[in-house]
Motif scaffolding. Structure first.
Motif, PDB file in Angstrom:
ATOM      1  N   PHE A  94     126.534 -22.391  97.623  1.00  0.00           N
ATOM      2  CA  PHE A  94     127.760 -22.883  97.686  1.00  0.00           C
ATOM      3  C   PHE A  94     127.957 -21.891  96.191  1.00  0.00           C
ATOM      4  O   PHE A  94     129.419 -21.599  96.671  1.00  0.00           O
ATOM      5  CB  PHE A  94     127.449 -24.253  97.143  1.00  0.00           C
ATOM      6  CG  PHE A  94     126.675 -24.783  97.953  1.00  0.00           C
ATOM      7  CD1 PHE A  94     127.656 -25.705  98.928  1.00  0.00           C
ATOM      8  CD2 PHE A  94     125.178 -25.584  97.748  1.00  0.00           C
ATOM      9  CE1 PHE A  94     127.079 -26.936  99.559  1.00  0.00           C
ATOM     10  CE2 PHE A  94     124.454 -26.352  98.523  1.00  0.00           C
ATOM     11  CZ  PHE A  94     125.873 -26.804  99.280  1.00  0.00           C
ATOM     12  N   ASP A 107     137.154 -31.455 104.714  1.00  0.00           N
ATOM     13  CA  ASP A 107     135.989 -30.500 103.892  1.00  0.00           C
ATOM     14  C   ASP A 107     135.705 -31.591 102.300  1.00  0.00           C
ATOM     15  O   ASP A 107     134.893 -30.868 102.038  1.00  0.00           O
ATOM     16  CB  ASP A 107     136.186 -28.790 103.478  1.00  0.00           C
ATOM     17  CG  ASP A 107     136.057 -28.725 105.222  1.00  0.00           C
ATOM     18  OD1 ASP A 107     135.217 -29.020 105.892  1.00  0.00           O
ATOM     19  OD2 ASP A 107     136.489 -27.630 105.588  1.00  0.00           O
ATOM     20  N   GLY A 135     134.368 -33.710  99.656  1.00  0.00           N
ATOM     21  CA  GLY A 135     132.962 -34.521  99.945  1.00  0.00           C
ATOM     22  C   GLY A 135     133.032 -35.664  98.425  1.00  0.00           C
ATOM     23  O   GLY A 135     132.274 -36.441  98.723  1.00  0.00           O
ATOM     24  N   TRP A 157     135.206 -30.125  96.230  1.00  0.00           N
ATOM     25  CA  TRP A 157     134.919 -29.266  98.024  1.00  0.00           C
ATOM     26  C   TRP A 157     133.142 -28.563  97.669  1.00  0.00           C
ATOM     27  O   TRP A 157     132.978 -29.107  96.866  1.00  0.00           O
ATOM     28  CB  TRP A 157     135.978 -27.895  97.238  1.00  0.00           C
ATOM     29  CG  TRP A 157     137.144 -28.513  96.892  1.00  0.00           C
ATOM     30  CD1 TRP A 157     138.292 -27.770  96.169  1.00  0.00           C
ATOM     31  CD2 TRP A 157     137.284 -29.283  98.318  1.00  0.00           C
ATOM     32  NE1 TRP A 157     139.527 -28.784  97.007  1.00  0.00           N
ATOM     33  CE2 TRP A 157     139.603 -28.723  98.144  1.00  0.00           C
ATOM     34  CE3 TRP A 157     137.210 -29.306  99.725  1.00  0.00           C
ATOM     35  CZ2 TRP A 157     140.214 -29.659  98.739  1.00  0.00           C
ATOM     36  CZ3 TRP A 157     138.730 -30.165 100.229  1.00  0.00           C
ATOM     37  CH2 TRP A 157     140.089 -30.010 100.165  1.00  0.00           C
ATOM     38  N   ARG A 158     133.056 -28.374  98.837  1.00  0.00           N
ATOM     39  CA  ARG A 158     131.545 -27.343  98.908  1.00  0.00           C
ATOM     40  C   ARG A 158     131.325 -27.213  97.660  1.00  0.00           C
ATOM     41  O   ARG A 158     129.673 -26.681  96.946  1.00  0.00           O
ATOM     42  CB  ARG A 158     131.552 -26.864  99.982  1.00  0.00           C
ATOM     43  CG  ARG A 158     131.228 -28.133 100.881  1.00  0.00           C
ATOM     44  CD  ARG A 158     131.774 -27.174 102.784  1.00  0.00           C
ATOM     45  NE  ARG A 158     132.232 -28.181 103.619  1.00  0.00           N
ATOM     46  CZ  ARG A 158     132.320 -27.969 105.090  1.00  0.00           C
ATOM     47  NH1 ARG A 158     132.588 -26.567 105.465  1.00  0.00           N
ATOM     48  NH2 ARG A 158     132.025 -28.833 105.999  1.00  0.00           N
ATOM     49  N   HIS A 159     131.814 -25.952  97.628  1.00  0.00           N
ATOM     50  CA  HIS A 159     131.417 -25.337  96.378  1.00  0.00           C
ATOM     51  C   HIS A 159     131.277 -25.991  94.765  1.00  0.00           C
ATOM     52  O   HIS A 159     130.376 -24.614  94.178  1.00  0.00           O
ATOM     53  CB  HIS A 159     132.558 -23.642  96.030  1.00  0.00           C
ATOM     54  CG  HIS A 159     133.371 -24.195  95.705  1.00  0.00           C
ATOM     55  ND1 HIS A 159     134.438 -24.604  96.865  1.00  0.00           N
ATOM     56  CD2 HIS A 159     134.086 -24.526  94.760  1.00  0.00           C
ATOM     57  CE1 HIS A 159     135.507 -24.762  96.242  1.00  0.00           C
ATOM     58  NE2 HIS A 159     135.668 -24.641  94.670  1.00  0.00           N
ATOM     59  N   MET A 206     128.808 -27.832  94.968  1.00  0.00           N
ATOM     60  CA  MET A 206     127.788 -28.566  94.583  1.00  0.00           C
ATOM     61  C   MET A 206     126.910 -27.794  93.576  1.00  0.00           C
ATOM     62  O   MET A 206     125.515 -28.253  93.105  1.00  0.00           O
ATOM     63  CB  MET A 206     127.245 -28.682  96.385  1.00  0.00           C
ATOM     64  CG  MET A 206     127.692 -30.035  96.704  1.00  0.00           C
ATOM     65  SD  MET A 206     127.665 -31.855  95.297  1.00  0.00           S
ATOM     66  CE  MET A 206     126.022 -31.291  96.073  1.00  0.00           C
ATOM     67  N   GLY A 236     124.316 -26.386 102.841  1.00  0.00           N
ATOM     68  CA  GLY A 236     125.270 -24.405 102.507  1.00  0.00           C
ATOM     69  C   GLY A 236     125.153 -23.818 103.212  1.00  0.00           C
ATOM     70  O   GLY A 236     125.515 -23.036 103.155  1.00  0.00           O
ATOM     71  N   ALA A 289     126.970 -24.041 106.018  1.00  0.00           N
ATOM     72  CA  ALA A 289     128.687 -24.032 105.932  1.00  0.00           C
ATOM     73  C   ALA A 289     128.773 -22.730 106.061  1.00  0.00           C
ATOM     74  O   ALA A 289     130.377 -22.096 106.254  1.00  0.00           O
ATOM     75  CB  ALA A 289     128.758 -24.525 104.362  1.00  0.00           C
ATOM     76  N   VAL A 341     127.655 -31.302 107.251  1.00  0.00           N
ATOM     77  CA  VAL A 341     127.384 -30.407 106.357  1.00  0.00           C
ATOM     78  C   VAL A 341     127.696 -31.624 104.853  1.00  0.00           C
ATOM     79  O   VAL A 341     127.021 -31.665 104.055  1.00  0.00           O
ATOM     80  CB  VAL A 341     128.718 -28.890 105.810  1.00  0.00           C
ATOM     81  CG1 VAL A 341     128.373 -28.361 104.267  1.00  0.00           C
ATOM     82  CG2 VAL A 341     128.352 -28.056 106.836  1.00  0.00           C
ATOM     83  N   GLN A 342     128.509 -32.240 105.054  1.00  0.00           N
ATOM     84  CA  GLN A 342     128.964 -32.960 103.571  1.00  0.00           C
ATOM     85  C   GLN A 342     128.192 -34.197 104.095  1.00  0.00           C
ATOM     86  O   GLN A 342     127.928 -34.678 102.443  1.00  0.00           O
ATOM     87  CB  GLN A 342     130.721 -33.855 104.144  1.00  0.00           C
ATOM     88  CG  GLN A 342     131.518 -33.356 104.057  1.00  0.00           C
ATOM     89  CD  GLN A 342     131.870 -32.092 103.540  1.00  0.00           C
ATOM     90  OE1 GLN A 342     131.445 -30.665 103.063  1.00  0.00           O
ATOM     91  NE2 GLN A 342     131.693 -32.721 102.079  1.00  0.00           N
ATOM     92  N   LEU A 370     125.463 -33.557 101.843  1.00  0.00           N
ATOM     93  CA  LEU A 370     125.947 -33.712  99.865  1.00  0.00           C
ATOM     94  C   LEU A 370     125.975 -34.762  99.229  1.00  0.00           C
ATOM     95  O   LEU A 370     126.118 -35.067  98.124  1.00  0.00           O
ATOM     96  CB  LEU A 370     126.566 -32.763  99.743  1.00  0.00           C
ATOM     97  CG  LEU A 370     127.257 -31.221 100.464  1.00  0.00           C
ATOM     98  CD1 LEU A 370     128.008 -30.095 100.281  1.00  0.00           C
ATOM     99  CD2 LEU A 370     125.498 -30.377 100.391  1.00  0.00           C
TER     100      LEU A 370
END
Length: 353
Positions: free
Chosen positions: A119, A223, A225, A280-282, A284, A304, A307, A324-325, A328
């Motif tokens: 991430f 994307d 989350g 967003w993913r980052h 995390m 991660g 992703a 991916v989601q 998380l």
């Protein structure tokens, strides 16, 4: 420490190798700051500003202006006079140092460092502010008992940079930590005033007018989350603001006993990530502010890595977002449940290595 540095070095190499494949989120801060150097409105459309210096990336931003608060523009001012992409590399170096510094400061376990590294690679590639928030919040944890006012001020600075950490100020109020809460509000207001004085009167209003447009544009993307997106998937007419408020209240109420025990920051990081309309993913990587269990580390590392593989084009993106989601989201909900259950006690800030 050496293991953390090794993980950090590998993370940096990966980010540099993958850098050309990322849409540079930092470009909108660079563009707004560059506009200031030119005597223009910092809320000018990003593509218009970039067209004069970075024509190759300007079309990627369409009709959008900077979505980040004015204080983010202020942070970019020292680098905006340089030609692109030098500011991007400088910010990447600052962000990398922030991540590794926070790992060391919090004595984050090497397993958690490795699990969250994918991430942070994404964050470094994009040039987001989450690495800096990570360091500031880790410092807030460190100063919470020694200098509560300093901890509050650091949280206020985080809110000025990215807004969604304002949830943590509410945690200070619920925990009856009024002096740190006042310090946080004072720093946030001071940042607002400084931006108005330096960037031009009305810069905050100009940004606030754009916030709903930006949120509505991105809130329903796969994307994202946030729980707000899931609510809107069922009730698409619900306002993101109303959904955010409802989620925030429902997630915070069960945490009140925990917050009043003095552990006000770490449980609310989870609430912050779940209730923000855009998560967003980052983001995390911020999960490393708390102690992560083995299954949580595995889930984060798997999601991660997937992703990253999707972003590299190794794995086709079609219908892969839920893979991916979902992990998380499950990790965040599980961490919220552990903090909210009546038997939950205060935990150490991080695992010892």
């Amino acid at each position: 420490m050496r293991t953390r540095l090794l993980i950090g070095a590998l993370m940096l190499v990966a980010a540099l190798v993958l850098l050309p494949q990322f849409l540079p989120d930092y470009a909108q801060d660079y563009a707004a700051a560059r506009a200031w150097w030119q005597g223009r409105d910092t809320n000018t459309r990003t593509a218009v500003i970039l067209a004069e210096c970075c024509a190759e990336i300007a079309p990627l931003y369409g009709g959008m202006q900077t979505a980040h608060p004015p204080f983010a523009t202020l942070l970019a001012l020292p680098f905006a006079w340089l030609p692109w992409p030098y500011p991007r590399w400088i910010w990447l170096a600052i962000s990398w140092a922030s991540i590794v510094g926070a790992w060391q400061l919090g004595k984050v376990s090497t397993a958690t460092c490795a699990a969250t590294a994918p991430f942070w690679i994404i964050a470094l590639g994009l040039g987001t502010h989450e690495p800096l928030l990570f360091l500031l919040l880790m410092l807030a944890l460190r100063y919470d008992k020694l200098r509560p006012d300093v901890a509050g001020a650091l949280v206020g600075l985080c809110a000025a940079i990215k807004v969604y950490p304002i949830v943590l100020i509410g945690g200070l109020v619920i925990a009856r930590r009024f002096r740190p809460a006042l310090a946080a509000l004072a720093v946030g207001m001071a940042a607002l005033v400084i931006c108005e004085l330096m960037l031009g009167f009305g810069v905050t209003i100009g940004w606030l007018r754009f916030v709903p447009t930006n949120t509505n544009f991105y809130v329903d993307q796969i994307d994202n989350g946030s729980l707000v997106r899931l609510i809107r998937a069922v009730l698409p007419t619900v306002s993101p603001s109303i959904a955010t408020l409802v989620i925030l209240v429902l997630l915070t109420l069960p945490l009140i006993p925990r917050l009043r025990q003095g552990d006000w920051l770490r449980p609310l990081v989870t609430v912050m990530l779940l209730s923000s309309p855009l998560s967003w993913r980052h983001y995390m990587g911020l999960a490393a502010l708390d102690t992560l269990g083995v299954l949580e580390q595995i889930a984060l590392a798997t999601a991660g890595s997937l992703a990253l593989l999707i972003g590299m084009g190794v794995v086709p993106p079609d219908n892969m977002a839920p893979l991916v989601q979902s992990p998380l989201l499950l990790v965040l909900i599980w961490r919220w449940y552990r903090a909210a259950r009546p038997s939950s006690k205060g935990q150490p800030a991080q695992e010892a290595e």
